[in-house]
Design an enzyme around this catalytic site. Structure first.
Site, short mmCIF file in Angstrom:
data_model
loop_
_atom_site.label_atom_id
_atom_site.label_comp_id
_atom_site.label_asym_id
_atom_site.label_seq_id
_atom_site.Cartn_x
_atom_site.Cartn_y
_atom_site.Cartn_z
N ASN A 153 -0.15 -11.12 -15.15
CA ASN A 153 -0.50 -12.50 -15.56
C ASN A 153 0.32 -13.54 -14.81
OD1 ASN A 153 2.02 -12.31 -16.70
ND2 ASN A 153 1.35 -12.55 -18.82
N HIS A 202 3.65 -13.60 -14.53
CA HIS A 202 5.01 -13.89 -15.03
C HIS A 202 6.08 -13.34 -14.09
CE1 HIS A 202 5.20 -10.00 -17.76
NE2 HIS A 202 5.75 -9.74 -16.59
N GLU A 218 6.35 -16.13 -19.50
CA GLU A 218 4.90 -15.95 -19.61
C GLU A 218 4.18 -17.25 -19.21
OE1 GLU A 218 4.10 -12.98 -19.83
OE2 GLU A 218 4.41 -12.04 -21.78
N ASP A 250 16.30 -9.92 -18.17
CA ASP A 250 15.73 -10.03 -19.52
C ASP A 250 16.07 -8.82 -20.39
OD1 ASP A 250 14.10 -8.44 -17.90
OD2 ASP A 250 12.47 -9.89 -17.85
C1 F6R Z 1 11.31 -6.98 -15.69
C2 F6R Z 1 10.60 -8.26 -15.67
C3 F6R Z 1 9.13 -8.35 -15.48
C4 F6R Z 1 8.55 -7.30 -14.53
C5 F6R Z 1 7.03 -7.46 -14.41
C6 F6R Z 1 6.43 -6.38 -13.53
O1 F6R Z 1 12.71 -7.17 -15.85
O2 F6R Z 1 11.23 -9.26 -15.81
O3 F6R Z 1 8.81 -9.63 -14.98
O4 F6R Z 1 9.15 -7.45 -13.28
O5 F6R Z 1 6.46 -7.39 -15.67
O6 F6R Z 1 6.58 -5.13 -14.15
P1 F6R Z 1 6.28 -3.79 -13.36
O7 F6R Z 1 7.26 -3.73 -12.25
O8 F6R Z 1 6.53 -2.70 -14.35
O9 F6R Z 1 4.88 -3.87 -12.88
#
Ligand code: F6R
Length: 260
Positions: free
Chosen positions: A136, A138, A143, A67
């Site tokens: 959440n 995702h 989302e 992303d």
């Molecule tokens: C990042 C991504 C997100 C993160 C998720 C967890 O490229 O796609 O899905 O993997 O938000 O974030 P952290 O690792 O910072 O807790």
């Protein structure tokens, strides 16, 4: 789903690094799907160490990131481009032309998303997709309410996700509202998914993803349908799993040929 619970995030990241290192040794032209965020940082440090100290060769590897923020130029310090170069690419021998990260400044974003999907197909598909998990539920920036069969596209971030990114952008008002993300269908096409989650704050989302129903309100739960999804947790992130004792038993009794 295979659930691997390790005492801490360091050891969990070692397991993930071993899986990726083995793939890269066995398939020098492997295609890696990569994530950003806090979770994979130790994994990336381990891969850099393996490259530097054991000569793990990334010269033939191709990568696709999950992303990127829309409207944020690659050189912006909080772009996922900057993150990836700072934590991984600058320290590996991957040729620049094999590194793919969605372009959040493309003039025609839907066309750029279609091109990205095509590039993944042309590369032969993703061999291992590294994933973190949002609180959440995702994965990528899919989302809650994301279609379980979605492809790479524009998504609108939830307030919760934007708040989580506000420090990196110097205030909530500066956090982009939209992103490009691989879709859940695109992630499901990967030959293997490797999801990492660490810490107590992830325990609720992990329990819903692993032991709850498959539903778009918990996008990560779609991995229950994946033929090869490996979930690597530290004990805190696993603390709300009802069947943790079973997952540990399975791991302890894995035949040697199945061990990572
Ligand atoms: C990042 C991504 C997100 C993160 C998720 C967890 O490229 O796609 O899905 O993997 O938000 O974030 P952290 O690792 O910072 O807790």
């Amino acid at each position: 789903m295979e659930i691997i619970i390790q005492p801490d995030s360091q050891q969990a990241s070692q397991v993930a690094a071993r899986i990726i290192a083995r793939l890269v040794r066995e398939k020098p032209h492997a295609v890696l799907g990569l994530a950003t965020g806090n979770t994979p940082l130790q994994l990336y440090r381990n891969l850099v160490d393996l490259h530097r100290d054991s000569g793990l060769d990334f010269g033939g590897v191709t990568s696709f990131n999950l992303d990127e923020y829309i409207g944020v130029p690659p050189a912006h310090p909080s772009s996922f481009h900057s993150y990836m170069w700072a934590h991984l690419f600058s320290q590996l021998n991957m040729p620049k032309e094999r590194i793919n990260i969605p372009d959040g400044t493309a003039p025609d974003i839907p066309a750029a998303c279609r091109k990205y999907e095509q590039a993944i197909r042309t590369a032969g598909g993703i061999d291992v997709q590294v994933l973190g998990l949002g609180m959440n539920g995702h994965i990528g920036f899919n989302e809650p309410s994301s279609s379980l069969s979605s492809r790479t596209r524009i998504k609108t971030l939830t307030d919760e996700t934007r708040r989580g990114a506000s420090a990196a952008f110097g205030g909530l008002e500066n956090v982009p509202t939209h992103v490009i993300t691989l879709g859940l269908g695109t992630i499901m096409d990967a030959k293997m998914c490797l999801l990492l989650a660490f810490g107590k704050k992830k325990a609720g989302a992990v329990a819903k993803m692993v032991e709850g129903p498959v539903m778009s309100m918990v996008p990560g739960s779609v991995l229950q349908m994946h033929p090869r999804a490996v979930v690597i947790l530290d004990e805190d992130a696993a603390s709300e799993l009802k069947m943790a004792a079973y997952y540990n038993w399975v791991l302890e009794h894995k035949p040697a040929w199945q061990q990572y």
